[in-house]
Design a protein around this motif. Structure first.
Motif, PDB file in Angstrom:
ATOM      1  N   ALA A  93       0.889  -1.291   0.011  1.00 46.36           N
ATOM      2  CA  ALA A  93       0.101   0.157  -0.104  1.00 46.36           C
ATOM      3  C   ALA A  93       0.908   1.101   0.052  1.00 46.36           C
ATOM      4  N   GLY A  94       0.623   2.094  -0.932  1.00 39.18           N
ATOM      5  CA  GLY A  94       1.222   3.366  -1.199  1.00 39.18           C
ATOM      6  C   GLY A  94       2.828   3.172  -1.644  1.00 39.18           C
ATOM      7  N   GLY A  95       2.972   1.985  -2.231  1.00 43.18           N
ATOM      8  CA  GLY A  95       4.404   1.526  -2.904  1.00 43.18           C
ATOM      9  C   GLY A  95       4.278   1.758  -4.336  1.00 43.18           C
ATOM     10  N   THR A  96       5.446   1.528  -4.990  1.00 44.48           N
ATOM     11  CA  THR A  96       5.582   1.500  -6.213  1.00 44.48           C
ATOM     12  C   THR A  96       6.635   0.339  -6.725  1.00 44.48           C
ATOM     13  N   VAL A  97       6.315  -0.524  -7.697  1.00 39.87           N
ATOM     14  CA  VAL A  97       7.102  -1.442  -7.983  1.00 39.87           C
ATOM     15  C   VAL A  97       7.364  -1.546  -9.487  1.00 39.87           C
ATOM     16  N   THR A  98       8.401  -1.901 -10.063  1.00 38.79           N
ATOM     17  CA  THR A  98       8.859  -1.896 -11.377  1.00 38.79           C
ATOM     18  C   THR A  98       8.936  -3.435 -11.885  1.00 38.79           C
ATOM     19  N   PHE A  99       8.087  -3.772 -12.865  1.00 38.34           N
ATOM     20  CA  PHE A  99       8.184  -5.106 -13.243  1.00 38.34           C
ATOM     21  C   PHE A  99       9.150  -5.007 -14.577  1.00 38.34           C
ATOM     22  N   ASP A 100      10.039  -6.124 -14.433  1.00 39.54           N
ATOM     23  CA  ASP A 100      11.058  -6.183 -15.357  1.00 39.54           C
ATOM     24  C   ASP A 100      10.734  -7.231 -16.233  1.00 39.54           C
ATOM     25  N   GLN A 101      10.237  -7.483 -17.431  1.00 43.00           N
ATOM     26  CA  GLN A 101       9.785  -8.329 -18.187  1.00 43.00           C
ATOM     27  C   GLN A 101      10.437  -8.585 -19.565  1.00 43.00           C
ATOM     28  N   THR A 102      10.807  -9.775 -20.294  1.00 40.73           N
ATOM     29  CA  THR A 102      11.725  -9.856 -21.301  1.00 40.73           C
ATOM     30  C   THR A 102      11.031 -11.026 -22.158  1.00 40.73           C
ATOM     31  N   SER A 103      10.606 -10.398 -23.250  1.00 36.93           N
ATOM     32  CA  SER A 103       9.842 -11.428 -23.987  1.00 36.93           C
ATOM     33  C   SER A 103      10.438 -12.677 -24.816  1.00 36.93           C
ATOM     34  N   PRO A 104       9.756 -13.704 -25.248  1.00 35.26           N
ATOM     35  CA  PRO A 104      10.539 -14.627 -25.868  1.00 35.26           C
ATOM     36  C   PRO A 104      11.072 -14.037 -27.213  1.00 35.26           C
ATOM     37  N   ALA A 105      12.118 -14.597 -27.909  1.00 33.97           N
ATOM     38  CA  ALA A 105      12.605 -13.897 -29.403  1.00 33.97           C
ATOM     39  C   ALA A 105      11.625 -13.816 -30.292  1.00 33.97           C
ATOM     40  N   ILE A 106      11.616 -12.640 -31.023  1.00 32.43           N
ATOM     41  CA  ILE A 106      10.578 -12.610 -31.900  1.00 32.43           C
ATOM     42  C   ILE A 106      11.221 -12.871 -33.431  1.00 32.43           C
ATOM     43  N   PRO A 107      10.704 -13.466 -34.125  1.00 28.33           N
ATOM     44  CA  PRO A 107      11.492 -13.894 -35.365  1.00 28.33           C
ATOM     45  C   PRO A 107      11.294 -12.943 -36.365  1.00 28.33           C
ATOM     46  N   ALA A 108      12.419 -12.745 -37.192  1.00 31.22           N
ATOM     47  CA  ALA A 108      12.341 -11.317 -38.321  1.00 31.22           C
ATOM     48  C   ALA A 108      11.335 -10.306 -37.922  1.00 31.22           C
ATOM     49  N   PRO A 109      11.695  -9.473 -37.027  1.00 29.74           N
ATOM     50  CA  PRO A 109      10.831  -8.323 -36.734  1.00 29.74           C
ATOM     51  C   PRO A 109      11.085  -7.334 -37.810  1.00 29.74           C
ATOM     52  N   LYS A 110       9.819  -6.522 -38.020  1.00 31.29           N
ATOM     53  CA  LYS A 110      10.154  -5.621 -39.047  1.00 31.29           C
ATOM     54  C   LYS A 110      10.560  -4.387 -38.479  1.00 31.29           C
ATOM     55  N   LEU A 111      11.735  -3.798 -39.193  1.00 29.72           N
ATOM     56  CA  LEU A 111      12.496  -2.541 -38.396  1.00 29.72           C
ATOM     57  C   LEU A 111      12.241  -1.483 -38.767  1.00 29.72           C
ATOM     58  N   TRP A 112      12.210  -0.461 -37.749  1.00 28.97           N
ATOM     59  CA  TRP A 112      12.047   0.852 -37.923  1.00 28.97           C
ATOM     60  C   TRP A 112      13.030   1.687 -38.640  1.00 28.97           C
ATOM     61  N   GLN A 113      12.872   2.281 -39.765  1.00 28.09           N
ATOM     62  CA  GLN A 113      13.994   3.385 -40.249  1.00 28.09           C
ATOM     63  C   GLN A 113      12.994   4.438 -41.040  1.00 28.09           C
ATOM     64  N   PRO A 114      13.694   5.504 -41.270  1.00 24.67           N
ATOM     65  CA  PRO A 114      12.897   6.561 -42.116  1.00 24.67           C
ATOM     66  C   PRO A 114      12.074   6.229 -43.237  1.00 24.67           C
ATOM     67  N   ASP A 115      12.816   5.105 -43.968  1.00 24.08           N
ATOM     68  CA  ASP A 115      12.130   4.703 -45.328  1.00 24.08           C
ATOM     69  C   ASP A 115      10.979   3.824 -45.024  1.00 24.08           C
ATOM     70  N   HIS A 116      10.898   3.145 -44.021  1.00 31.56           N
ATOM     71  CA  HIS A 116       9.595   2.209 -43.667  1.00 31.56           C
ATOM     72  C   HIS A 116       9.659   2.173 -42.007  1.00 31.56           C
ATOM     73  N   PRO A 117       8.897   3.089 -41.597  1.00 34.69           N
ATOM     74  CA  PRO A 117       8.645   3.440 -40.201  1.00 34.69           C
ATOM     75  C   PRO A 117       7.663   2.610 -39.564  1.00 34.69           C
ATOM     76  N   VAL A 118       8.052   1.373 -39.236  1.00 29.08           N
ATOM     77  CA  VAL A 118       7.017   0.346 -38.783  1.00 29.08           C
ATOM     78  C   VAL A 118       7.052   0.335 -37.321  1.00 29.08           C
ATOM     79  N   LEU A 119       5.951   0.230 -36.718  1.00 36.35           N
ATOM     80  CA  LEU A 119       5.596   0.307 -35.200  1.00 36.35           C
ATOM     81  C   LEU A 119       4.885  -0.845 -34.574  1.00 36.35           C
TER      82      LEU A 119
END
Length: 852
Positions: free
Chosen positions: A238-264
């Motif tokens: 009560a009255g506290g704050t906790v930071t959850f630190d989570q790491t996902s499994p590996a995501i294959p072939a993510p679509k990369l963000w860059q100025p010519d294809h700004p994928v989110l």
């Protein structure tokens, strides 16, 4: 420019949140405020009578209507509005979230002072729950934009207009919830083949007892499909704050963000307790990696990219700094449509939506803190002061304000893939007390590294005093581009150009004559990129001439230089320029004819064009008036606005423009008129509630424009305006660059490479000045003969001082300039030399004042 892109972008930001009923509620508070300038302490009381106050909507500026003038109202202003607290909010927490108030805000609810925020460029959240009751409540905000010796910035080439100038929202959450900007998403081990996602989520428990909290995070691809999921449970006191630190499994072939294809992608967070969901939160992010190198420049996703960009200030004609979200998107789109791929956020944190637009349109973003200095005369008490406090008692609180703003900036913007660097400052070498300035920069760099280890820290405007070595990246302005060739650490040119012009201007790049020495073709391989000063005209305490340096004018109509950049980088030829002819009609168009919503997050930009009988645009610029015949729309001047040549509200080259907004739904009919020409009529439809009811819904009153007259202006003092300004020369001997003639040290000196007359040295004062005297110190006594010229643009020169027949041998000479010498550039050319002496200058001091 099509409004489709802005509308699409707004849908992409908010659409996923609207697809299912969110657990947290976010309600706009932009409508239905009352405002009064001046300090009215009794206005905090809920029963205060504000009937005589002006009815306004947010975003709002103290000074609207404002049109690029050097002076503006400084002082207090009060805002009040009513809040309806719904019964179903019982047991919930209620926050008021401000995206930006300039520059000190005190918040009251039902007469109770809830909190204060100091700093004009970062948002803040205030928990107002304890002061609320069911039903009608009164929210009051006391704002001031007074210069504050202990608050950053203390100086800067801009305007510092007060007001609640960015959006305000009411946020209702469960007591167990994600905090304000409480997620930090990174992509460890990212590559084109795969990547994990790390999400740190800050959970606060404002309930009465400890709770077992389940946080589930889903990673959604651009189509909204789940590609990874992770969950974990922790106890939150009560009255506290906790930071959850989570790491996902590996995501294959993510679509990369860059100025010519700004994928989110999106990190979708759900918070549960006792077997039921209680809060949800979504964080857009991108998969990308980048590096800045000393020898090969900038890389993104393993590909070299030499960026070309522009500096961007936040203010627009009429509305000043109180710009809609659509206006923010329009600015980023202008930069992208010019073929540029980089923006330096000069020189303060911008609206959060600015980074959203950079993310989705594909523009790299240099986000900068508001530690900022100006050259020339310094005087305590206004924004031409020393950037670092001169009074010792002010120094510790000032440093804390710089670090606090940096901390908030990083928290707000850290998830945006477009941001590739945090910048600590701009040109703080202009300030005194350089040891403490450097110590503060070192503290800032260390804090940036601590808060965000994934991005480097830059020193912006680092071309004097050894500042460039204090961070990870050096940003060089002006002559720094040629003074620091291949410096041995990552660098970029963060300002070049600075060419003053009125629309239409000339069809060329914003390169001054000296800039030709700054850039190679192809570009230097070790340099990361180059950024023009600047993208848009802006208002500044130095006056409208100083602020008219954009590729696009203050009303957001492109100059010809904007078309030059578009042709250079996108290969789109410029249009046929308007020609003088016989005006026969007006055309009135808008970037969109539908405004989405009644909270002034969207708007429409109107453009009126003078045409001949065949419909061809003309350069003739007669007076034109836009008037609202019916409906809810408003201009910054109210129901009508008149554009005139040679006016602050100008029509130039046959065109005038203005942004229209609306706080009620319905159709707004606008009529354009000009003496002797047929009228043009346009209808803009605003969607949303409440609907405008003719004769019942109040309309915006007329707000006539007049230049603000400061009754107690402080004189800036007649000091050396040449100190540390950019220089250039006909040649420079090794170890004797032109900058050494304005470094404040007469024992260091500029020297030409050849001992013959005709050599020249010049200084760029960076703004127009009224020149009074020039003091020139040579390295030795002798009969140096010379002439001194002035120029407004660095191209056409006027003879000001003629010492071509001088007989004196004094080491230091003082020459007076003729009356009304209004120039930005000063050049000294040697016409005769003592025996065995080369053209050289130990120090130049120029006295004068900003002009106009």
């Amino acid at each position: 420019m099509s409004r489709f892109f802005s509308r699409l972008a707004l849908f992409l930001v908010w659409g996923p949140l609207l697809s299912a009923a969110p657990l947290r509620q976010t309600l706009s508070l932009n409508r239905d405020w009352k405002f009064s300038p001046g300090d009215v302490p009794a206005a905090a009381a809920p029963g205060f009578d504000d009937a005589a106050w002006a009815a306004v909507g947010l975003p709002h500026s103290f000074s609207a209507p404002y049109f690029q003038w050097k002076d503006f109202y400084t002082g207090y202003g009060w805002y009040r509005r009513h809040l309806d607290v719904r019964p179903e909010w019982a047991g919930q927490r209620v926050f008021v979230e401000f995206a930006g108030v300039f520059q000190v805000a005190e918040v009251f609810v039902n007469g109770t002072r809830i909190g204060e925020h100091r700093g004009g460029y970062t948002g803040f959240s205030i928990d107002v729950t304890p002061a609320l009751h069911p039903g009608d409540n009164v929210l009051s905000v006391r704002v001031n934009n007074n210069w504050d010796a202990r608050l950053a910035p203390r100086a800067g080439d801009h305007n510092f207009i007060g007001g609640i100038y960015r959006d305000v929202n009411l946020v209702v959450t469960d007591p167990l919830h994600v905090t304000w900007y409480g997620t930090f998403v990174t992509t460890p081990d990212v590559s084109a083949a795969s990547s994990t996602v790390n999400v740190k989520t800050e959970i606060q428990n404002q309930g009465a007892g400890a709770q077992s909290c389940l946080v589930e995070t889903s990673i959604l691809d651009p189509d909204g499909q789940t590609v990874a999921r992770v969950s974990s449970t922790l106890n939150v006191a009560a009255g506290g704050t906790v930071t959850f630190d989570q790491t996902s499994p590996a995501i294959p072939a993510p679509k990369l963000w860059q100025p010519d294809h700004p994928v989110l992608y999106t990190a979708a967070t759900t918070v549960s307790a006792g077997g039921r969901p209680v809060d949800d939160f979504r964080t857009p992010f991108g998969f990308r990696w980048f590096k800045w190198t000393a020898d090969q420049g900038f890389f993104i996703n393993g590909e070299h990219r030499y960026f070309h960009g522009a500096n961007v200030h936040q203010d627009h004609a009429g509305w000043a700094n109180a710009v809609t979200q659509a206006g923010v998107w329009r600015d980023v789109r202008f930069i992208k449509d010019a073929g540029l791929d980089f923006i330096r956020g000069s020189h303060y944190p911008h609206h959060p939506v600015f980074a959203d637009a950079c993310d989705r349109l594909g523009v790299l973003f240099w986000s900068e803190n508001c530690f900022w200095a100006v050259g020339g005369a310094h005087q305590e008490g206004g924004w031409t002061a020393e950037a670092y406090p001169t009074v010792p008692a002010d120094q510790a609180p000032f440093e804390q304000s710089v670090l606090d703003t940096l901390r908030d900036e990083i928290r707000i913007f850290r998830n945006h893939p477009s941001i590739v660097v945090w910048s600590m400052c701009n040109e703080v070498f202009f300030s005194g007390n350089q040891p403490k300035v450097k110590a503060l920069l070192s503290k800032s760099v260390a804090l940036a590294h601590e808060l965000d280890p994934t991005r480097p820290a830059a020193i912006g405007g680092s071309q004097r005093g050894g500042l460039d070595r204090l961070g990870d990246i050096a940003g060089y302005n002006g002559d720094g581009a040629r003074l620091y060739l291949n410096p041995g650490f990552p660098s970029a040119v963060t300002e070049y150009g600075s060419v003053s012009s009125n629309r239409p201007g000339t069809y060329n790049g914003q390169f001054k004559a000296a800039d030709k020495m700054n850039f190679d073709t192809p570009e230097y391989p070790w340099r990361s990129g180059q950024v023009v000063w600047c993208g848009f005209d802006y208002g500044t305490i130095l006056g409208p001439v100083a602020g008219s340096k954009g590729l696009v004018d203050y009303f957001r109509v492109p100059k010809r230089s904007w078309y030059w950049y578009r042709n250079e980088y996108l290969k789109i030829p410029p249009p046929a320029w308007p020609q003088s002819g016989t005006p026969a009609k007006l055309t009135l168009t808008a970037d969109q004819t539908t405004i989405r919503g009644t909270d002034a997050t969207d708007d429409a930009q109107l453009l009126v064009t003078v045409c001949d009988a065949a419909g061809h645009p003309l350069s003739n610029s007669p007076p034109v008036t836009l008037a609202i015949e019916s409906g809810p729309g408003e201009f910054p001047t109210g129901r009508a606005i008149t554009f005139e040549p040679n006016s602050d509200i100008y029509i130039r080259d046959g065109q005038a423009a203005m942004e229209l907004r609306s706080y009620s739904g319905g159709s707004t009919v606008i009529r354009a008129t000009s003496p002797g020409l047929p009228d043009a009529v346009l209808t803009i439809t605003t969607q949303g509630e409440p609907q405008f009811v003719p004769g019942q819904t109040p309309v915006a009153p007329n707000r006539p424009y007049a230049r603000f007259v400061r009754t107690a202006a402080t004189a800036a003092g007649n000091q050396n305006i040449a100190l540390n300004r950019p220089t250039s020369a006909s040649s420079e001997a090794p170890g004797h660059s032109g900058a050494l003639a304005v470094d404040g040290n007469a024992s260091s000196y500029w020297s030409a490479t050849t001992a013959s007359p005709g050599a020249w040295w010049q200084v760029d004062l960076e703004q127009p000045h009224t020149l009074e005297t020039i003091e020139t110190t040579f390295p030795a006594v002798g009969n140096f003969r010379y002439k001194i010229e002035g120029s407004a643009d660095g191209a056409a020169w006027t003879l000001l001082v003629d010492q071509t027949r001088a007989v004196g041998t004094d080491q230091t000479r003082i020459d007076a300039f003729p009356p009304d010498s209004h120039f930005q550039f000063v050049r000294l050319t040697f016409t005769g030399l003592p025996a065995d002496r080369s053209p050289a200058i130990g120090e130049v001091k120029i006295k004068g004042q900003h002009w106009p």
